[in-house]
Structure formats: C-alpha cells, structure tokens
Design a protein around this motif. Structure first.
Motif, PDB file in Angstrom:
ATOM      1  N   UNK A 127      -0.109 -18.661   6.866  1.00 28.03           N
ATOM      2  CA  UNK A 127      -1.152 -17.832   7.483  1.00 28.03           C
ATOM      3  C   UNK A 127      -1.491 -16.625   6.631  1.00 28.03           C
ATOM      4  N   UNK A 128      -0.586 -16.276   5.708  1.00 24.40           N
ATOM      5  CA  UNK A 128      -0.820 -15.112   4.868  1.00 24.40           C
ATOM      6  C   UNK A 128      -0.133 -13.878   5.413  1.00 24.40           C
ATOM      7  N   UNK A 129      -0.071 -12.854   4.598  1.00 27.64           N
ATOM      8  CA  UNK A 129       0.649 -11.637   4.979  1.00 27.64           C
ATOM      9  C   UNK A 129      -0.207 -10.676   5.789  1.00 27.64           C
ATOM     10  N   UNK A 130      -1.528 -10.824   5.694  1.00 21.22           N
ATOM     11  CA  UNK A 130      -2.399  -9.824   6.311  1.00 21.22           C
ATOM     12  C   UNK A 130      -3.005 -10.285   7.629  1.00 21.22           C
ATOM     13  N   UNK A 131      -2.468 -11.356   8.197  1.00 25.42           N
ATOM     14  CA  UNK A 131      -3.026 -11.839   9.454  1.00 25.42           C
ATOM     15  C   UNK A 131      -2.649 -10.907  10.605  1.00 25.42           C
ATOM     16  N   UNK A 132      -3.374 -11.063  11.714  1.00 26.61           N
ATOM     17  CA  UNK A 132      -3.147 -10.199  12.884  1.00 26.61           C
ATOM     18  C   UNK A 132      -2.566 -10.997  14.049  1.00 26.61           C
ATOM     19  N   UNK A 133      -1.812 -12.035  13.748  1.00 33.14           N
ATOM     20  CA  UNK A 133      -1.218 -12.853  14.794  1.00 33.14           C
ATOM     21  C   UNK A 133       0.260 -12.531  14.945  1.00 33.14           C
ATOM     22  N   UNK A 147      -2.653 -11.972  19.494  1.00 29.74           N
ATOM     23  CA  UNK A 147      -2.887 -10.940  18.493  1.00 29.74           C
ATOM     24  C   UNK A 147      -1.767  -9.916  18.470  1.00 29.74           C
ATOM     25  N   UNK A 148      -1.409  -9.486  17.257  1.00 29.11           N
ATOM     26  CA  UNK A 148      -0.402  -8.443  17.065  1.00 29.11           C
ATOM     27  C   UNK A 148      -1.080  -7.085  17.249  1.00 29.11           C
ATOM     28  N   UNK A 149      -1.141  -6.639  18.500  1.00 27.26           N
ATOM     29  CA  UNK A 149      -1.834  -5.390  18.823  1.00 27.26           C
ATOM     30  C   UNK A 149      -1.142  -4.198  18.172  1.00 27.26           C
ATOM     31  N   UNK A 150       0.182  -4.269  18.028  1.00 28.77           N
ATOM     32  CA  UNK A 150       0.897  -3.156  17.404  1.00 28.77           C
ATOM     33  C   UNK A 150       0.468  -2.947  15.958  1.00 28.77           C
ATOM     34  N   UNK A 151       0.149  -4.018  15.260  1.00 26.61           N
ATOM     35  CA  UNK A 151      -0.353  -3.907  13.894  1.00 26.61           C
ATOM     36  C   UNK A 151      -1.721  -3.223  13.881  1.00 26.61           C
ATOM     37  N   UNK A 152      -2.574  -3.613  14.831  1.00 25.74           N
ATOM     38  CA  UNK A 152      -3.902  -3.005  14.916  1.00 25.74           C
ATOM     39  C   UNK A 152      -3.797  -1.512  15.191  1.00 25.74           C
ATOM     40  N   UNK A 153      -2.977  -1.154  16.172  1.00 22.89           N
ATOM     41  CA  UNK A 153      -2.850   0.258  16.532  1.00 22.89           C
ATOM     42  C   UNK A 153      -2.243   1.071  15.399  1.00 22.89           C
ATOM     43  N   UNK A 154      -1.321   0.467  14.646  1.00 19.38           N
ATOM     44  CA  UNK A 154      -0.713   1.173  13.522  1.00 19.38           C
ATOM     45  C   UNK A 154      -1.738   1.464  12.433  1.00 19.38           C
ATOM     46  N   UNK A 155      -2.752   0.606  12.319  1.00 21.39           N
ATOM     47  CA  UNK A 155      -3.794   0.812  11.313  1.00 21.39           C
ATOM     48  C   UNK A 155      -4.867   1.786  11.795  1.00 21.39           C
ATOM     49  N   UNK A 156      -5.247   1.665  13.056  1.00 15.45           N
ATOM     50  CA  UNK A 156      -6.325   2.498  13.586  1.00 15.45           C
ATOM     51  C   UNK A 156      -5.838   3.906  13.906  1.00 15.45           C
ATOM     52  N   UNK A 157      -4.672   3.993  14.483  1.00 12.64           N
ATOM     53  CA  UNK A 157      -4.126   5.294  14.883  1.00 12.64           C
ATOM     54  C   UNK A 157      -2.641   5.348  14.546  1.00 12.64           C
ATOM     55  N   UNK A 158      -2.318   5.557  13.275  1.00 17.92           N
ATOM     56  CA  UNK A 158      -0.916   5.534  12.835  1.00 17.92           C
ATOM     57  C   UNK A 158      -0.066   6.550  13.589  1.00 17.92           C
ATOM     58  N   UNK A 159       1.138   6.142  13.924  1.00 18.39           N
ATOM     59  CA  UNK A 159       2.061   7.048  14.593  1.00 18.39           C
ATOM     60  C   UNK A 159       3.015   7.648  13.569  1.00 18.39           C
ATOM     61  N   UNK A 160       3.598   8.762  13.925  1.00 22.24           N
ATOM     62  CA  UNK A 160       4.553   9.414  13.043  1.00 22.24           C
ATOM     63  C   UNK A 160       5.869   8.630  13.057  1.00 22.24           C
ATOM     64  N   UNK A 161       6.252   8.123  11.892  1.00 19.72           N
ATOM     65  CA  UNK A 161       7.478   7.337  11.792  1.00 19.72           C
ATOM     66  C   UNK A 161       8.641   8.144  11.250  1.00 19.72           C
ATOM     67  N   UNK A 162       8.415   9.425  10.979  1.00 20.76           N
ATOM     68  CA  UNK A 162       9.460  10.253  10.387  1.00 20.76           C
ATOM     69  C   UNK A 162      10.462  10.710  11.445  1.00 20.76           C
ATOM     70  N   UNK A 163      11.721  10.700  11.067  1.00 24.80           N
ATOM     71  CA  UNK A 163      12.772  11.230  11.938  1.00 24.80           C
ATOM     72  C   UNK A 163      12.859  12.729  11.720  1.00 24.80           C
ATOM     73  N   UNK A 164      13.025  13.477  12.789  1.00 28.44           N
ATOM     74  CA  UNK A 164      13.113  14.937  12.685  1.00 28.44           C
ATOM     75  C   UNK A 164      14.289  15.345  11.804  1.00 28.44           C
ATOM     76  N   UNK A 165      14.118  16.480  11.141  1.00 32.46           N
ATOM     77  CA  UNK A 165      15.139  16.955  10.215  1.00 32.46           C
ATOM     78  C   UNK A 165      16.488  17.162  10.895  1.00 32.46           C
ATOM     79  N   UNK A 166      16.470  17.653  12.147  1.00 28.46           N
ATOM     80  CA  UNK A 166      17.746  17.910  12.820  1.00 28.46           C
ATOM     81  C   UNK A 166      18.471  16.599  13.141  1.00 28.46           C
ATOM     82  N   UNK A 167      17.692  15.515  13.394  1.00 26.47           N
ATOM     83  CA  UNK A 167      18.323  14.220  13.631  1.00 26.47           C
ATOM     84  C   UNK A 167      18.911  13.680  12.333  1.00 26.47           C
ATOM     85  N   UNK A 168      18.136  13.780  11.263  1.00 25.61           N
ATOM     86  CA  UNK A 168      18.632  13.316   9.970  1.00 25.61           C
ATOM     87  C   UNK A 168      19.838  14.119   9.514  1.00 25.61           C
TER      88      UNK A 168
END
Length: 315
Positions: A127-133, A147-168
């Motif tokens: 299916x390829x690497x860039x599919x939305x399934x 459909x992989x809605x999480x992939x769509x949302x990550x592209x349209x409205x990316x969420x912060x994936x960084x861990x806070x400094x105090x957690x790290x």
C-alpha cells in the motif's frame, strides 16, 4: 442521519466481545470508507461554514453546532484525494479524538454495520508508506477502507510530542543492558511513532506490535522460548481499537492466562469517556490513558518501572 447513534449501553457487549460498529460513508466515487461509531458524536447535513483565513488547505471552515465551534475538514483532501465538493451538498461526521472534537466533510453516509474485529485486517502489503489506512475489511463483497484519523490530525493540527523538562529530569540514562523494556501495541503508524519516541526519550527499550493479535502471539512465543514476558517487560501499553484483536480482548486473554496474568497493562486510546473507564475495570487493565499526552504517558511508565525495581532517580 437520524438514529445513527444509539445509547452507549447497547454497545457495551460489542466492545467486550471483540466487536465494533462501523459507520460507512463515501468521499468521491464508489469506494466505501469506515469509522468506528464510538468515535462519532453526530452526523448531519453540512451547516453554514465560516471560512478561516490562512487555515490548513484541508480545513473548509468552522461551523457553529450546538453552542460550540467545530473545525470542519474535507476528508477527501485530507487523504490525498479529490475534494468532496460543495459543502452544501455534503454531510459532516462529528467525531471526538484525543479529547478534541472535529468534523469531517464526506459526500454521503451509508449505514452502520456490526462486525467482529477479527474481520478487520491491516492494510495489504504494497500500500505504500504514505497511505491513510489503518485497516481494511469487506462488506457485501466490497472493500471497506478504515482511515487512520490520527495520521490526518497529526498532519493538520500537530500536537506537542515533547516531554516536559521536569519529567525528563526525573529519568536517568540507562546503560543498554539495563534499559527497562516496554511492549506497545497500536495499529496506527503515527501513534506507534509517538509512543516510541516518548518512551525512548526516557531511556526505555520499546518493542512495537501492530495489533492485539500480533502482541498476544509475541507473548506466547516468548513463553514457548522459555522467556517470561512478565519479567522481560516492565509493562505493556496497548491501544483499544485494533484490527484482528482489540485492546479489551487482548487484556482479557492475558488476564486469563496463568503465565501472563501478572503483566501490568495500560490502555492508551483516543476513545474517551466514562464508558471506557468502566471497560478498563471490566477486563482487568491496570490503567487507562487518553491519547496523546507525553507527560502523562511518561509519568505512568516511569512509575511502573520504579514499581518493578527499575532504578529511577530521586525527585
């Protein structure tokens, strides 16, 4: 589409028995797509839209629905296909993912079908690497693409994936041979990457599986090889919605296996609400985390690593 959502109580048994209900819809042409009804809040004819300047190209506007303002995305454009067309002639599927509400513009809504997760399969090879399934199934001898809605949302409205400094700061660097190990199971490629990056930032060694069936077979193979998964992994982090075997069924099978039932299990899902918390208790999971909050996930994993004897630094 009146009556598209029944009461949650009527669906409790479906999820507990590796079953789901899919809302079928079309974008353009004859291809049929599906989305889990548990993600759907409402389906309606597209209301008047307000255009937002400089918004993402898949966002066709915002709608005022039931005293709230909801972003509406053209699901055709979001999946790399043609636009659904004039919103006035389209429907909107209002969904809730990761605690946020958004609407997807579709050409037409078909019906709801009741299925077993065993009938839902990963996308075919090639299916390829860039599919939305995220999965596929067959209904009335026709292919249904989920459909992989999480992939769509990550592209349209990316969420912060960084861990806070105090957690790290509370996580030490482990030597490779001492790194705690965590098993994850998620059918969404983007979700697997998010979880893996989060845990590896803590110094955790991650083994990733694409669905519940694959994860359970992995655990059974470890036993056959003379390896105790409960000692090998500090915990397992599992999605709930997965083809072949959902997270609830995976948890139930693990709890029913004398050699595996002590495994610490966190269910990590974009599904939300009291219903899922009740299901967590029913199947015997240790915890439930809504996607995707890297600080919460990192904290829960660090807490369990310490509980099983992993060396974590003092606060």
């Amino acid at each position: 589409m009146p009556g598209v959502l029944d009461s949650v109580d009527q669906r409790t048994q479906l999820v507990g028995e590796n079953r789901l209900e899919l809302l079928l819809f079309r974008l353009n042409g004859s291809q049929i797509y599906g989305i889990n009804v548990f993600k759907v809040r409402e389906v309606l004819q597209c209301p008047p839209l307000t255009i937002l300047p400089k918004s993402h190209h898949v966002v066709v506007g915002v709608a005022h629905i039931r005293s709230g303002t909801i972003t509406i995305m053209d699901l055709g454009l979001a999946t790399g296909n043609e636009s659904v067309g004039d919103p006035k002639d389209a429907f909107v599927i209002i969904t809730e993912y990761n605690g946020a509400t958004q609407g997807f513009l579709v050409k037409g809504v078909e019906r709801i079908i009741n299925m077993n997760w065993e009938e839902i399969h990963p996308p075919p090879m090639g299916t390829g690497r860039e599919h939305y399934l995220t999965a596929v199934t067959e209904v009335d001898e026709k292919l249904v693409e989920i459909i992989d809605v999480e992939k769509i949302l990550a592209e349209v409205s990316p969420i912060n994936e960084e861990i806070s400094e105090d957690i790290l700061a509370s996580a030490q660097e482990y030597k490779p041979e001492e790194a705690p190990r965590v098993l994850i199971a998620d059918d969404s490629k983007i979700a697997r990457k998010q979880v893996t990056r989060c845990l590896e930032a803590l110094g955790v060694e991650v083994t990733a599986m694409n669905d519940g069936k694959q994860a359970f077979e992995h655990l059974k193979q470890m036993l056959a090889d003379g390896i105790n998964p409960v000692d090998h992994y500090a915990l397992m982090v599992s999605d709930i919605e997965m083809p072949e075997m959902d997270g609830y069924t995976l948890t139930t099978k693990i709890r029913s296996d004398d050699a595996l039932n002590k495994m610490h299990i966190i269910l990590h899902t974009s599904l939300s609400g009291v219903f899922n918390q009740n299901m967590v208790k029913k199947v015997g999971a240790n915890d439930f985390i809504a996607k995707f909050n890297p600080d919460v996930l990192a904290s829960k994993v660090a807490e369990q690593v310490k509980a099983v004897g992993g060396v974590m630094p003092q606060e």
